[in-house]
Design a protein around this motif. Sequence first.
Motif, short mmCIF file in Angstrom:
data_model
loop_
_atom_site.label_atom_id
_atom_site.label_comp_id
_atom_site.label_asym_id
_atom_site.label_seq_id
_atom_site.Cartn_x
_atom_site.Cartn_y
_atom_site.Cartn_z
N GLU A 13 0.75 -1.11 0.04
CA GLU A 13 -0.12 -0.03 -0.13
C GLU A 13 0.87 1.23 0.05
O GLU A 13 0.52 2.49 -0.70
CB GLU A 13 -0.80 0.06 1.24
CG GLU A 13 -1.92 1.28 1.23
CD GLU A 13 -1.63 2.29 1.91
OE1 GLU A 13 -1.92 3.49 1.65
OE2 GLU A 13 -0.59 2.03 2.77
N PHE A 43 -4.73 -5.18 -1.16
CA PHE A 43 -6.05 -5.72 -0.77
C PHE A 43 -5.80 -7.16 -0.68
O PHE A 43 -6.62 -7.78 0.06
CB PHE A 43 -7.02 -4.90 -1.59
CG PHE A 43 -7.73 -3.76 -1.55
CD1 PHE A 43 -8.24 -3.48 -0.32
CD2 PHE A 43 -7.12 -2.73 -2.16
CE1 PHE A 43 -8.60 -2.34 0.10
CE2 PHE A 43 -7.62 -1.32 -1.99
CZ PHE A 43 -8.45 -1.07 -0.80
N LEU A 46 -4.20 -7.96 2.57
CA LEU A 46 -5.03 -7.91 3.64
C LEU A 46 -6.22 -8.86 3.54
O LEU A 46 -6.81 -9.21 5.00
CB LEU A 46 -5.81 -6.18 3.17
CG LEU A 46 -6.67 -5.78 4.54
CD1 LEU A 46 -5.93 -5.95 5.79
CD2 LEU A 46 -7.39 -4.35 4.11
N THR A 47 -6.80 -9.34 2.47
CA THR A 47 -7.49 -10.31 2.39
C THR A 47 -7.15 -11.48 3.15
O THR A 47 -7.79 -12.18 4.12
CB THR A 47 -8.25 -10.71 0.94
OG1 THR A 47 -8.64 -9.54 0.74
CG2 THR A 47 -9.14 -11.93 0.97
N LEU A 50 -6.98 -11.25 7.12
CA LEU A 50 -8.20 -11.47 7.52
C LEU A 50 -8.66 -13.06 7.64
O LEU A 50 -8.95 -13.46 8.48
CB LEU A 50 -9.28 -10.57 6.74
CG LEU A 50 -9.25 -9.15 6.83
CD1 LEU A 50 -10.02 -8.50 5.79
CD2 LEU A 50 -9.33 -8.61 8.08
N LEU A 56 -11.32 -7.61 11.66
CA LEU A 56 -11.27 -6.52 10.72
C LEU A 56 -10.99 -5.12 11.21
O LEU A 56 -10.06 -4.70 10.83
CB LEU A 56 -12.62 -6.60 10.14
CG LEU A 56 -12.75 -5.36 9.00
CD1 LEU A 56 -11.90 -5.57 7.83
CD2 LEU A 56 -14.24 -5.38 8.62
N GLY A 57 -11.56 -4.87 12.32
CA GLY A 57 -11.12 -3.71 13.22
C GLY A 57 -9.66 -3.53 13.31
O GLY A 57 -9.04 -2.28 13.23
N ALA A 59 -7.15 -5.26 11.81
CA ALA A 59 -6.41 -5.22 10.60
C ALA A 59 -6.35 -3.92 9.85
O ALA A 59 -5.28 -3.46 9.54
CB ALA A 59 -6.80 -6.45 9.91
N TYR A 60 -7.74 -3.58 9.89
CA TYR A 60 -7.73 -2.16 9.26
C TYR A 60 -7.08 -0.91 9.80
O TYR A 60 -6.32 -0.39 9.34
CB TYR A 60 -9.24 -1.91 9.03
CG TYR A 60 -9.29 -0.70 7.77
CD1 TYR A 60 -9.06 -0.92 6.64
CD2 TYR A 60 -9.73 0.45 8.59
CE1 TYR A 60 -9.38 0.28 5.82
CE2 TYR A 60 -9.81 1.63 7.87
CZ TYR A 60 -9.47 1.45 6.43
OH TYR A 60 -9.46 2.71 5.80
N TRP A 63 -3.25 -1.53 9.22
CA TRP A 63 -2.72 -1.46 8.01
C TRP A 63 -2.85 0.11 7.70
O TRP A 63 -2.00 0.73 7.09
CB TRP A 63 -3.85 -2.13 7.26
CG TRP A 63 -3.56 -2.04 5.74
CD1 TRP A 63 -2.60 -2.41 5.04
CD2 TRP A 63 -4.58 -1.49 4.72
NE1 TRP A 63 -2.82 -2.20 3.61
CE2 TRP A 63 -4.05 -1.61 3.61
CE3 TRP A 63 -5.77 -0.93 4.82
CZ2 TRP A 63 -4.76 -1.19 2.29
CZ3 TRP A 63 -6.74 -0.31 3.74
CH2 TRP A 63 -6.05 -0.75 2.40
N ALA A 64 -3.87 0.83 8.03
CA ALA A 64 -4.13 2.16 7.52
C ALA A 64 -3.22 3.04 8.50
O ALA A 64 -2.56 4.00 7.99
CB ALA A 64 -5.53 2.77 8.03
#
Length: 107
Positions: A13, A43, A46-47, A50, A56-57, A59-60, A63-64
């Motif tokens: 990313e 992505f 990231l998939t 997961l 999800l919360g 990981a995101y 990541w962000a």
Amino acid sequence: MTWFFMTGAILTEVAATLSLRMASQGGGKKWLVAVLVGYLAAFAFLTLTLDGGLALGIAYGIWAASGVALTAVASHVLWQEPLTKVMGLGIGLIVIGVLCIELGAAH
């Protein structure tokens, strides 16, 4: 493997975002291809992250936040963009925030 995939998601990313800067400065179609491939890879990683069981919360968030911090540092190194003390404090707070998210998930 989950953290390997997370690292891949973050790095691809960041690479895509840095490539976006090059493409916007007249770098040509090769940089647009790098943007597209980088974001698709991010992505995909990231998939896989997961799929490996990371929520999800979490990981995101990781990541962000990591992407923002690394992009700020990389743009300073590559293009001498500003990296002020306040920005450094913000990056430090991002690191602390990511650690809090990870520690909170353990409970």
